[in-house]
Write a protein that holds these residues in place. Structure first.
Motif: not given
Lengths: 370, 370
Positions: B177, B341-342, B345
């Motif tokens: 990521s 975003r991480l 995920r």
């Protein structure tokens, strides 16, 4: 120091056992490196192992080897792909096996091979056997450093991925012995590799090793500086750095990779413009001086420690200069009587585990709780 | 990708939370670095943490910070000697605590500190808390490499000395990521650090991690290249290298130590003779080009991954250029919405352990033996 080493020296010329096969560049490179070494040292004899006809033809072309190099026929070769356990079971006719057996049988003092590291270590353990008191042998290398002697000793760089506290103590003793004989340091300073220098840091087994090495340093003739970090590998805090073979192998390859990247970037930087290309010509001797200092070929060879006999593992990709350096290292170690001195040290230390860890218990076995 | 990141961006200008204290060179250097960064990015605001009067005086001298930098009073400082556990219990009034709380409270997107790494990591875990699904957070750094993007991502370089197979999988996901957002690589290649590339090599937990990462690579948007070695850290075999924090920390410091030794030897080589000193003048731009490429100040900053919020740890000895680089890294990560975003995920991956290791058992919980 040890009566054994005097005995060996009185025996006549030094004999080195050389594996002509298994290097990436083939036997011609090995024989060329051997000839380079032989021209500088007229008092040494060689046992060269591999397919007789092929080797004899190569040796006959080298006047420096004339009358000093016996070829021992070994038709088979250990390849880089061979599994160590397979070689151990089926390697009887290989040049590697034959090379080690010459040391085992007392015909030669030190063995040198460019071959498969894993197979060479396992075969060395089987054919030469471990020194009494050593559980895990180690591979030691010389690492360019800021110390006056120019190099530090690092071990283990890959013989075994595990090491307990007693193994790490043995590495400290063996590394100190190597530094004493190979780098002429009377009282080497030993550090234990960790992620910080504070005593409370790191894995549990490292704290146990810290105590054990600390308790055994004085009687084994070295100073223990405690925990050191990765940045101390090329540094001046100690002369010998002790770690397990997993960490040591990764540190070694990281260091080599970093040096190689910087070398490439340096070349790129100088090739950038016409002016920088002129500058690089003027800087040539400076750059060569630098290269000589960090050239891995100049101190080529990992030394297997903790066996009945010394084995030097040359880099598989070594050229003739690299092979000559590995043979030179074998010669230095053989001349100093290193193998026998190390064996005497380890034997004198006896079983270190109870002495340090359960010291008082030793004297009052019947009632430690009293 | 994640709705959260859109939400953040819509909130107005980006805010970074900066710890002014704890660096080896004091707050004036931090403020100078911040001003350097601020001159290049007019759309960012700062929360600066430390003793109010001292900081306000420093800020007032920097026109670039005028009207964009709120000073948050925090009278106490975490020193390099403070034990992390002590800071965790007693650090409420420190600049480090205050810096993290601005991210915790949603006032700022990313925190930056030059302070004590161990304390910063422990405080980050306590104040920001771990992402659900992450057992061990990690510190990732960018390592100069031969890859087109110029850098590889290495993690963990020292958050935790242990890592089991599931931790290593999370590191792979987090590192991928980071490479995606920080190095603009769509499908990063991930490698697992070991002492050899053959699948049978290495420690048992590494073989388990190999299987687990391999099974989870595709659905997490990265390629798994398998085991890599220390020499691959600056190499082209992969973009992300995953390892435990013990090994990673030693590799990082070994690499830094090696680069620093070569730099010193290079300077020595060029200072050797009058001719070599002239050569070094001519070579100056070439050498500067090299230095720029490997200068650790240019990519200064370890990133803490696996927390509810992103923390950038600048080198304690960083000068103003180094501080500016760390703030730049924080800015890049904040702008890309990396943290959200991480988190998305990791959340989407769910509990990877049963899926990969006991996959079928999940579906037939009542009778795995049937």
């Amino acid at each position: 120091m040890s009566p054994l080493s005097d005995h060996r020296k009185a025996d006549g010329p030094l004999v080195l056992s050389i594996d002509a096969m298994g290097g990436d560049r083939g036997p011609a490179t090995i024989v060329a490196g051997l000839a380079t070494f032989a021209r500088k040292h007229e008092d040494v004899r060689f046992l060269l192992h591999g397919p007789r006809d092929e080797l004899q033809a190569l040796v006959d072309k080298r006047p420096a080897l004339s009358g000093r190099c016996d070829v021992r026929d070994a038709p088979r070769v250990v390849s880089m792909e061979d599994k160590p356990s397979h070689v151990m079971r089926n390697g009887q006719d290989t040049s590697m096996w034959s090379t080690l057996d010459s040391v085992r049988d007392g015909e030669a003092t030190v063995a040198v091979s460019c071959g498969n590291t894993g197979a060479l270590m396992l075969l060395s353990m089987v054919r030469l056997r471990k020194l009494p008191g050593v559980n895990r042998p180690a591979i030691a290398v010389l690492w360019p450093s800021r110390n006056p002697q120019g190099y530090n000793v690092i071990l283990d760089v890959g013989a075994d991925i595990r090491a307990d506290a007693d193994d790490l103590l043995k590495y400290a003793m063996m590394g100190a012995s190597y530094a004493r004989n190979g780098l002429s340091l009377e009282q080497p300073r030993v550090g234990l590799l960790n992620v910080g220098t504070e005593e409370h840091k790191g894995r549990t087994e490292l704290k146990a090793a810290h105590e054990l090495i600390s308790a055994n340093a004085e009687q084994n003739g070295f100073d223990f500086v405690g925990f050191v970090e990765g940045s101390d590998l090329p540094g001046t805090r100690c002369d010998v750095i002790v770690t397990d073979g997993f960490t040591g192998n990764i540190a070694l390859k990281t260091g080599e990779g970093t040096a190689s990247l910087i070398g490439d970037l340096l070349r790129e930087a100088f090739a950038y413009s016409p002016l920088s290309r002129i500058a690089s010509l003027l800087a040539l001797t400076s750059l060569k001086r630098l290269q000589a200092r960090i050239d891995p070929r100049r101190k080529n060879g990992g030394v297997f420690l903790g066996l009945n006999g010394t084995v030097v593992k040359s880099h598989g990709a070594a050229d003739a200069t690299g092979v000559a350096a590995a043979v030179e290292l074998a010669y230095d170690l053989a001349q100093s009587g290193f193998g026998d001195r190390l064996a005497a040290r380890i034997a004198a230390a006896g079983d270190t585990r109870p002495t340090a860890e359960d010291g008082p218990a030793n004297e009052q076995k019947d009632g430690t709780d009293q």
